[in-house]
Scaffold this active site. Structure first.
Site, mmCIF file in Angstrom:
data_model
loop_
_atom_site.group_PDB
_atom_site.id
_atom_site.type_symbol
_atom_site.label_atom_id
_atom_site.label_comp_id
_atom_site.label_asym_id
_atom_site.label_seq_id
_atom_site.Cartn_x
_atom_site.Cartn_y
_atom_site.Cartn_z
ATOM 1 N N THR A 18 0.819 -1.206 0.000
ATOM 2 C CA THR A 18 0.000 0.000 0.000
ATOM 3 C C THR A 18 0.855 1.258 0.000
ATOM 4 O O THR A 18 0.445 2.303 -0.511
ATOM 5 C CB THR A 18 -0.937 -0.029 1.228
ATOM 6 N N TYR A 31 -8.243 0.608 -4.139
ATOM 7 C CA TYR A 31 -6.902 1.040 -4.484
ATOM 8 C C TYR A 31 -6.122 -0.192 -4.885
ATOM 9 O O TYR A 31 -6.492 -1.312 -4.566
ATOM 10 C CB TYR A 31 -6.223 1.783 -3.311
ATOM 11 N N SER A 64 1.372 -7.393 -0.566
ATOM 12 C CA SER A 64 2.088 -8.451 0.155
ATOM 13 C C SER A 64 1.214 -9.664 0.437
ATOM 14 O O SER A 64 1.709 -10.702 0.870
ATOM 15 C CB SER A 64 2.722 -7.912 1.432
ATOM 16 N N THR A 97 1.719 -4.283 4.229
ATOM 17 C CA THR A 97 1.615 -4.558 5.666
ATOM 18 C C THR A 97 1.040 -5.941 5.980
ATOM 19 O O THR A 97 1.220 -6.446 7.081
ATOM 20 C CB THR A 97 0.753 -3.484 6.365
ATOM 21 N N ASP A 98 0.341 -6.566 5.015
ATOM 22 C CA ASP A 98 -0.379 -7.808 5.334
ATOM 23 C C ASP A 98 0.543 -8.935 5.804
ATOM 24 O O ASP A 98 0.222 -9.652 6.751
ATOM 25 C CB ASP A 98 -1.175 -8.290 4.115
ATOM 26 N N LYS A 170 0.633 -7.686 12.836
ATOM 27 C CA LYS A 170 -0.436 -6.816 12.344
ATOM 28 C C LYS A 170 -1.682 -7.192 13.117
ATOM 29 O O LYS A 170 -2.136 -8.341 13.057
ATOM 30 C CB LYS A 170 -0.648 -6.983 10.830
ATOM 31 N N GLU A 293 -1.390 -28.603 28.357
ATOM 32 C CA GLU A 293 -2.737 -29.169 28.258
ATOM 33 C C GLU A 293 -2.764 -30.340 27.270
ATOM 34 O O GLU A 293 -3.691 -31.148 27.282
ATOM 35 C CB GLU A 293 -3.744 -28.082 27.814
HETATM 36 N N1 ASP Z 1 -2.753 -5.502 0.938
HETATM 37 C C1 ASP Z 1 -1.709 -4.542 1.200
HETATM 38 C C2 ASP Z 1 -0.376 -5.250 1.230
HETATM 39 O O1 ASP Z 1 -0.066 -5.946 2.148
HETATM 40 C C3 ASP Z 1 -1.970 -3.830 2.457
HETATM 41 C C4 ASP Z 1 -0.891 -2.848 2.896
HETATM 42 O O2 ASP Z 1 0.179 -2.759 2.364
HETATM 43 O O3 ASP Z 1 -1.175 -2.128 3.880
HETATM 44 O O4 ASP Z 1 0.366 -5.101 0.335
#
Ligand code: ASP
Length: 336
Positions: A18, A31, A64, A97-98, A170, A293
């Protein structure tokens, strides 16, 4: 680090996400990640070249969610080369971020701790109002250029917060505060352009790591490791299906890494047939303890401790490349 008067030389390896994403005409809706290249990202950060001499490279340009082992391999090989290059003082990786925490942990495991290695991304696309990417990129370069970032393995920096690769997750699907280190806490903060670390440098996550200096096999040879997500009334057949296709299975278990009796029996059957089985928790916090457990030793399982399922998958995949016996595998997870 550079001689006095010379700007630190920082390599910036772009992989997409992103941070490089462009929105459609309707703000907030639609996007595409991985639209802009690294040159365009750098152009959006005024003053960056005054704090560092920049060496940008485009490794990939993907969201990602599409991060493949081939990209991990190319990225790891490049980071290894840059880590050994005396002309480079620090390394920044831009990433979606994923799966950022998985890439960060993989790099943490395969790169010797030493030179600063910072992963960053953004929750808002580059074209959004108040896009967070430029500030995150600026802070990541400042951190990579800072001597206190040395010897900490891979670090993750977003939203002015610094996380160890080992502990970061995340934790939110949207919003700027999407990353946390729930069990181990923040490694530090960026404040007025400088890092404030909360604990001394400790090296990378895994102390015992045969894969750290070993050549990284071609991704086509990487062991297949899958994650099975437990839930009420979980059936065993999904485990049987995956066990036929994977050398390793990670259970994203309920509570402390548990599942229905039939699912646990299917996992024990898989372990008896030589599939490596690691129990982790779907809860996002806390430790999955050996023999607490579940009778791990009796059933042939490994307990993941506080590694979340997706990071346990990364570690198990790397570990299985060395074909360890069960006791060695358990030691590596205990030391990770
Ligand atoms: N779907 C995006 C990615 O991981 C989300 C992001 O970058 O925040 O590339």
């Amino acid at each position: 680090m550079p001689e006095p008067g010379r700007r630190p030389a920082i390599a910036i390896l772009a992989t997409g996400g992103t941070i490089a994403g462009a929105q459609s005409a309707r703000p907030g809706l639609g996007y595409v990640a991985g639209t802009f290249d690294i040159g365009q990202l750098l152009a959006a950060v005024p003053g960056l070249s005054t704090i560092a001499e920049l060496h940008p490279e485009q490794i990939a340009n993907v969201g990602s969610q599409d991060m493949r082992h081939e990209v991990w391999h190319a990225l790891a090989m490049r980071v290894r080369a840059l880590a050994a290059d005396a002309a480079i003082d620090g390394i920044v990786v831009t990433h979606g971020t994923d799966t950022l925490e998985e890439t960060a942990y993989l790099l943490d495991l395969v790169i010797p701790a030493g030179k600063p290695l910072i992963l960053t991304g953004a929750m808002r696309p580059a074209t959004a109002l108040s896009a967070d990417g430029p500030a995150n990129l600026y802070a990541a370069v400042a951190l990579a250029a800072h001597p206190q970032a040395r010897g900490r393995g891979a670090l993750v920096l977003l939203n002015e917060e610094i996380h160890d690769a080992r502990g970061v997750q995340k934790i939110a699907a949207a919003g700027l505060a999407a990353f946390a280190s729930p069990d181990r806490g923040l490694a530090g903060l960026m404040h007025a352009g400088e890092p404030v670390f909360y604990r001394p440098a400790h090296g990378s996550a895994a102390r015992v790591a045969p894969w750290r200096h070993a050549p990284l096999a071609d991704p086509a040879q990487w062991p297949r490791v899958g994650i099975v997500y437990a839930h009420a009334d979980m059936q065993a057949d999904v485990i049987t299906f995956m066990a036929e296709r994977c050398q390793g299975l990670v259970l994203a278990g309920v509570g402390d890494g548990n599942a229905t009796a039939s699912a646990m029996q299917a996992l024990a059957d898989a372990a008896a047939r030589g599939v490596a089985v690691v129990r982790a928790s779907r809860t996002g916090r806390g430790r999955v303890g050996r023999n607490v457990e579940v009778d791990d030793d009796g059933l042939g399982f490994i307990a993941a401790g506080d590694l979340n399922p997706q990071k346990a998958r990364v570690l198990l995949m790397l570990a299985l490349m060395s074909k360890p016996d069960q006791a060695t595998l358990r030691d590596w997870f205990d030391a990770a």
